[in-house]
Design an enzyme around this catalytic site. Structure first.
Site, PDB file in Angstrom:
ATOM      1  N   ASN A   1       0.978  -1.334  -0.012  1.00 43.29           N
ATOM      2  CA  ASN A   1       0.226  -0.126   0.074  1.00 43.29           C
ATOM      3  C   ASN A   1       0.844   1.016  -0.119  1.00 43.29           C
ATOM      4  O   ASN A   1       2.349   0.906  -0.162  1.00 43.29           O
ATOM      5  CB  ASN A   1      -0.739  -0.050   0.965  1.00 43.29           C
ATOM      6  CG  ASN A   1      -0.108   0.000   2.109  1.00 43.29           C
ATOM      7  OD1 ASN A   1       0.486   0.804   2.580  1.00 43.29           O
ATOM      8  ND2 ASN A   1      -0.424  -1.287   2.664  1.00 43.29           N
TER       9      ASN A   1
ATOM     10  N   ASP B   1      -3.424  -6.436   5.349  1.00 40.41           N
ATOM     11  CA  ASP B   1      -4.808  -6.827   5.407  1.00 40.41           C
ATOM     12  C   ASP B   1      -4.492  -9.080   4.751  1.00 40.41           C
ATOM     13  O   ASP B   1      -5.141  -9.478   5.782  1.00 40.41           O
ATOM     14  CB  ASP B   1      -6.428  -6.772   5.826  1.00 40.41           C
ATOM     15  CG  ASP B   1      -6.661  -5.425   6.472  1.00 40.41           C
ATOM     16  OD1 ASP B   1      -6.162  -5.482   7.078  1.00 40.41           O
ATOM     17  OD2 ASP B   1      -7.343  -4.568   5.552  1.00 40.41           O
TER      18      ASP B   1
ATOM     19  N   LYS C   1       9.178 -16.874 -11.294  1.00 36.53           N
ATOM     20  CA  LYS C   1       7.787 -15.013 -11.832  1.00 36.53           C
ATOM     21  C   LYS C   1       6.929 -16.155 -12.543  1.00 36.53           C
ATOM     22  O   LYS C   1       7.407 -17.495 -13.630  1.00 36.53           O
ATOM     23  CB  LYS C   1       9.208 -14.426 -12.389  1.00 36.53           C
ATOM     24  CG  LYS C   1       8.291 -13.684 -12.951  1.00 36.53           C
ATOM     25  CD  LYS C   1       9.114 -12.536 -13.512  1.00 36.53           C
ATOM     26  CE  LYS C   1       8.422 -11.613 -14.346  1.00 36.53           C
ATOM     27  NZ  LYS C   1       9.097 -11.156 -15.461  1.00 36.53           N
TER      28      LYS C   1
ATOM     29  N   PRO D   1      -1.855 -12.322  10.167  1.00 37.90           N
ATOM     30  CA  PRO D   1      -3.071 -11.768  11.824  1.00 37.90           C
ATOM     31  C   PRO D   1      -2.376 -10.464  11.739  1.00 37.90           C
ATOM     32  O   PRO D   1      -2.069  -9.581  11.103  1.00 37.90           O
ATOM     33  CB  PRO D   1      -1.436 -12.571  12.556  1.00 37.90           C
ATOM     34  CG  PRO D   1      -0.269 -12.278  11.576  1.00 37.90           C
ATOM     35  CD  PRO D   1      -1.198 -12.809   9.911  1.00 37.90           C
ATOM     36  N   ASP D   2      -3.504  -9.848  13.013  1.00 40.49           N
ATOM     37  CA  ASP D   2      -3.293  -8.962  13.372  1.00 40.49           C
ATOM     38  C   ASP D   2      -2.392  -8.154  14.714  1.00 40.49           C
ATOM     39  O   ASP D   2      -3.183  -8.774  15.638  1.00 40.49           O
ATOM     40  CB  ASP D   2      -5.058  -8.206  13.762  1.00 40.49           C
ATOM     41  CG  ASP D   2      -5.215  -6.925  13.944  1.00 40.49           C
ATOM     42  OD1 ASP D   2      -4.849  -6.264  14.382  1.00 40.49           O
ATOM     43  OD2 ASP D   2      -6.092  -5.972  13.786  1.00 40.49           O
TER      44      ASP D   2
ATOM     45  N   PHE E   1      -4.253   3.218  14.622  1.00 39.47           N
ATOM     46  CA  PHE E   1      -4.893   4.255  13.739  1.00 39.47           C
ATOM     47  C   PHE E   1      -4.964   3.648  12.498  1.00 39.47           C
ATOM     48  O   PHE E   1      -5.377   2.062  13.197  1.00 39.47           O
ATOM     49  CB  PHE E   1      -3.949   4.509  12.916  1.00 39.47           C
ATOM     50  CG  PHE E   1      -3.073   5.388  13.454  1.00 39.47           C
ATOM     51  CD1 PHE E   1      -1.589   5.895  15.316  1.00 39.47           C
ATOM     52  CD2 PHE E   1      -2.137   6.715  12.698  1.00 39.47           C
ATOM     53  CE1 PHE E   1      -1.256   6.284  15.533  1.00 39.47           C
ATOM     54  CE2 PHE E   1      -1.354   8.220  13.671  1.00 39.47           C
ATOM     55  CZ  PHE E   1      -1.017   8.372  14.564  1.00 39.47           C
TER      56      PHE E   1
ATOM     57  N   LYS F   1     -13.770   0.293  15.762  1.00 40.00           N
ATOM     58  CA  LYS F   1     -11.977  -0.804  15.709  1.00 40.00           C
ATOM     59  C   LYS F   1     -11.765  -0.665  17.156  1.00 40.00           C
ATOM     60  O   LYS F   1     -10.855  -1.518  17.628  1.00 40.00           O
ATOM     61  CB  LYS F   1     -10.850   0.411  15.084  1.00 40.00           C
ATOM     62  CG  LYS F   1     -11.090  -0.854  13.632  1.00 40.00           C
ATOM     63  CD  LYS F   1     -10.006  -0.053  12.513  1.00 40.00           C
ATOM     64  CE  LYS F   1     -10.733  -0.263  10.969  1.00 40.00           C
ATOM     65  NZ  LYS F   1     -10.018  -0.003  10.270  1.00 40.00           N
TER      66      LYS F   1
ATOM     67  N   LYS G   1     -10.725  -4.206  19.523  1.00 41.14           N
ATOM     68  CA  LYS G   1      -9.088  -4.736  19.320  1.00 41.14           C
ATOM     69  C   LYS G   1      -8.740  -4.424  20.776  1.00 41.14           C
ATOM     70  O   LYS G   1      -7.856  -4.494  21.047  1.00 41.14           O
ATOM     71  CB  LYS G   1      -8.121  -3.591  18.393  1.00 41.14           C
ATOM     72  CG  LYS G   1      -9.060  -4.249  16.990  1.00 41.14           C
ATOM     73  CD  LYS G   1      -7.844  -3.667  16.409  1.00 41.14           C
ATOM     74  CE  LYS G   1      -7.801  -4.305  14.407  1.00 41.14           C
ATOM     75  NZ  LYS G   1      -7.026  -3.727  13.980  1.00 41.14           N
TER      76      LYS G   1
HETATM   77  O1  PMT Z   1       3.267   5.615   6.410  1.00 43.31           O
HETATM   78  P1  PMT Z   1       2.746   6.936   5.768  1.00 43.31           P
HETATM   79  O2  PMT Z   1       2.549   7.490   4.273  1.00 43.31           O
HETATM   80  O3  PMT Z   1       2.428   8.336   6.987  1.00 43.31           O
HETATM   81  O4  PMT Z   1       0.844   6.825   6.240  1.00 43.31           O
HETATM   82  C1  PMT Z   1       0.397   7.206   7.783  1.00 43.31           C
HETATM   83  C2  PMT Z   1      -1.266   6.328   8.382  1.00 43.31           C
HETATM   84  C3  PMT Z   1      -2.060   7.476   6.706  1.00 43.31           C
HETATM   85  C4  PMT Z   1      -0.695   4.993   7.086  1.00 43.31           C
HETATM   86  C5  PMT Z   1      -1.306   5.957   9.056  1.00 43.31           C
HETATM   87  O5  PMT Z   1      -1.679   7.784   9.622  1.00 43.31           O
HETATM   88  C6  PMT Z   1      -2.445   4.812   9.315  1.00 43.31           C
HETATM   89  O6  PMT Z   1      -3.501   6.206   9.461  1.00 43.31           O
HETATM   90  N1  PMT Z   1      -2.317   4.343   9.995  1.00 43.31           N
HETATM   91  C7  PMT Z   1      -3.293   2.832  10.019  1.00 43.31           C
HETATM   92  C8  PMT Z   1      -3.768   2.182   8.786  1.00 43.31           C
HETATM   93  C9  PMT Z   1      -4.514   1.136   8.779  1.00 43.31           C
HETATM   94  O7  PMT Z   1      -5.162   1.421   7.656  1.00 43.31           O
HETATM   95  O8  PMT Z   1      -5.609   0.500   9.738  1.00 43.31           O
HETATM   96  P2  PMT Z   1      -6.312   0.163   9.366  1.00 43.31           P
HETATM   97  O9  PMT Z   1      -7.531   0.734   9.613  1.00 43.31           O
HETATM   98  O10 PMT Z   1      -6.095  -1.366   8.676  1.00 43.31           O
HETATM   99  O11 PMT Z   1      -5.589  -1.136  11.111  1.00 43.31           O
HETATM  100  C10 PMT Z   1      -6.127  -0.386  12.266  1.00 43.31           C
HETATM  101  C11 PMT Z   1      -5.095  -0.933  12.985  1.00 43.31           C
HETATM  102  O12 PMT Z   1      -4.320  -2.258  13.082  1.00 43.31           O
HETATM  103  C12 PMT Z   1      -3.687   0.222  12.585  1.00 43.31           C
HETATM  104  O13 PMT Z   1      -3.868   0.330  14.244  1.00 43.31           O
HETATM  105  C13 PMT Z   1      -3.231  -1.088  12.427  1.00 43.31           C
HETATM  106  O14 PMT Z   1      -1.580  -0.962  12.202  1.00 43.31           O
HETATM  107  C14 PMT Z   1      -3.705  -2.290  12.775  1.00 43.31           C
HETATM  108  N2  PMT Z   1      -3.239  -3.475  12.249  1.00 43.31           N
HETATM  109  C15 PMT Z   1      -3.899  -3.215  11.011  1.00 43.31           C
HETATM  110  C16 PMT Z   1      -4.750  -4.583  10.639  1.00 43.31           C
HETATM  111  C17 PMT Z   1      -2.787  -6.010  10.668  1.00 43.31           C
HETATM  112  N3  PMT Z   1      -3.067  -6.783  10.220  1.00 43.31           N
HETATM  113  N4  PMT Z   1      -2.228  -5.376  12.231  1.00 43.31           N
HETATM  114  C18 PMT Z   1      -2.434  -4.460  12.606  1.00 43.31           C
HETATM  115  O15 PMT Z   1      -1.127  -4.251  13.371  1.00 43.31           O
END
Ligand code: PMT
Length: 404
Positions: A207, A277, A287, A303-304, A321, A335, A339
């Site tokens: 991403n 995800d 390849k 895994p999260d 975040f 969330k 979580k």
């Molecule tokens: O890196 P930059 O370019 O500076 O951009 C910053 C950002 C936009 C990436 C950041 O500010 C941000 O928002 N990060 C969260 C991105 C996201 O979409 O998170 P999520 O909604 O998929 O997941 C929620 C939370 O679970 C996040 O804290 C994520 O780190 C955590 N997570 C999610 C999935 C996973 N498999 N493991 C996790 O730890």
């Protein structure tokens, strides 16, 4: 403790020899120290002594082309986050009080925006002298200047009275006390950047995360005194100074590395990473060759990391975040509950110029029963405010837990 960049000014006085011990103590506490000596100081101690103890070249002259070619006097003034003048002679106090800039040290004092601490040292009669006291009174009114000492007692010349420089240990202790930050002694683990999920040896799913938000938070937490481990996906950023970085590639690597870092000691866990995800069910050994038809990819959930760490029996204070494009507050709160987080930082990434891969961001932070919005600004400035807010909530939760 926050590691400081201390510019130590040494002026002419017998107490200059004690400043060598002061440099040793400040270095032992982890501060970076650069020494500037006046001509008078050089009559008492050689620059080589301070160079050996500080590990940095010692500056003695304003008009030294060689030194200016390296770190010029203005850069040196900007580099310092504290200027400490010890010993500060009567002559130096007079020149500082008048705002003179007739040698390197006084010029630096004029050019710097850092706080200036002076530790006077002189004969008791010189200290009591009406004109010295007038200069001291002027300096006491200057908001940039703080006077530490002098002490009373027996003096090198045989007199007894006020004018002794405070002992190096006392000066170092006072500076260390000023270097306490809101996160001193607190251990943070922060995830940052994207993950890459391999499809075959040359392709992957990922991403647009640049890591900027996570790296800015790591730097701000370090500046607030925390011990920081940054678990980072592949990004093009330097690790912030004095931050331990653990580099990972996939979501599974991130879970393993973050889990280990938390096992090693973690009070606050912040997940800024944009973790994929899903990952391909298998990674092809070779390849994948183009064919005429469609290519289907089977994906499996990753895994999260955040949910796993927040779900531990002795979970650290956890901050997630959430990057959302619609219904930001509802999804973020959902969330946070799902979580089991202490706080969540919600990004509306549908706004142009903010969020993923940009220098700026705007967020709303939610916690049980409250929220605070932060206007668009640089990720660096935002990170400082987020760290202050997180530190505040962490301290509240910690003091509630210890009272129970
Ligand atoms: O890196 P930059 O370019 O500076 O951009 C910053 C950002 C936009 C990436 C950041 O500010 C941000 O928002 N990060 C969260 C991105 C996201 O979409 O998170 P999520 O909604 O998929 O997941 C929620 C939370 O679970 C996040 O804290 C994520 O780190 C955590 N997570 C999610 C999935 C996973 N498999 N493991 C996790 O730890």
């Amino acid at each position: 403790m926050v590691q400081k960049r201390i510019l130590l000014g040494v002026t002419g006085g017998i107490a200059a020899y004690k400043s060598a011990e002061l440099v040793r103590l400040l270095k032992k506490s982890g501060h970076a120290v650069r020494v500037v000596m006046t001509r008078g100081a050089e009559a008492f101690v050689t620059p080589l002594t301070f160079q050996a103890l500080s590990g940095e070249p010692v500056r003695t002259s304003l008009l030294d082309p060689e030194a200016e070619a390296g770190m010029g006097h203005i850069e040196l003034a900007k580099w310092a986050d504290t200027v400490l003048v010890a010993p500060a002679s009567a002559d130096f106090l007079a020149r500082l009080a008048q705002g003179m800039a007739d040698d390197l040290l006084t010029t630096l004092c004029c050019a710097t925006e850092a706080p200036i601490v002076v530790a006077p040292a002189m004969n008791q009669a010189m200290w009591r002298n009406r004109r010295t006291q007038r200069n001291v009174a002027l300096l006491a009114e200057d908001p940039q200047v703080t006077l530490w000492g002098p002490d009373q007692g027996e003096q090198a010349c045989g007199d007894t009275g006020p004018g002794r420089m405070l002992e190096p240990q006392e000066l170092a202790d006072r500076l260390n006390a000023c270097a306490e930050g809101p996160l001193s002694g607190v251990r943070l683990v922060i995830t940052a950047g994207p993950t890459r999920e391999p499809i075959d040896p040359v392709r992957y799913i990922s991403n647009h995360s640049s890591g900027k938000m996570g790296y800015a938070l790591a730097a701000a937490a370090r500046a607030a005194g925390a011990e920081v481990t940054l678990v980072s996906g592949p990004v093009n950023l330097e690790a912030p100074a004095a931050v331990r970085r653990v580099s990972v590639v996939t979501a599974e690597d991130m879970l393993a590395a973050a889990g280990l870092a938390v096992d090693q000691g973690c009070d606050i866990f912040i997940a800024t990473a944009a973790v994929a995800d899903y990952r391909p069910t298998t990674c092809a050994d070779q390849k994948i060759k183009k064919t005429a038809g469609e290519l289907s990819l089977a994906l499996v959930r990753n895994p999260d990391t955040l949910a796993t760490i927040a779900g531990r029996a002795n979970a650290p204070f956890t901050v997630g975040f959430a990057a959302e494009t619609t219904d930001v507050a509802r999804y973020a709160n959902d969330k946070m509950q799902r979580k089991h987080l202490n706080m969540i930082v919600a990004n509306d990434v549908s706004r142009p110029g903010l969020g993923f891969n940009s220098d700026d961001n705007a967020v709303t932070v939610f916690w049980p029963g409250g929220q605070q919005a932060f206007a668009p600004q640089s990720k660096t400035l935002l990170a400082e405010q987020l760290v202050a807010l997180i530190a505040d909530h962490y301290q509240t939760v910690r003091s509630n837990t210890t009272q129970q």
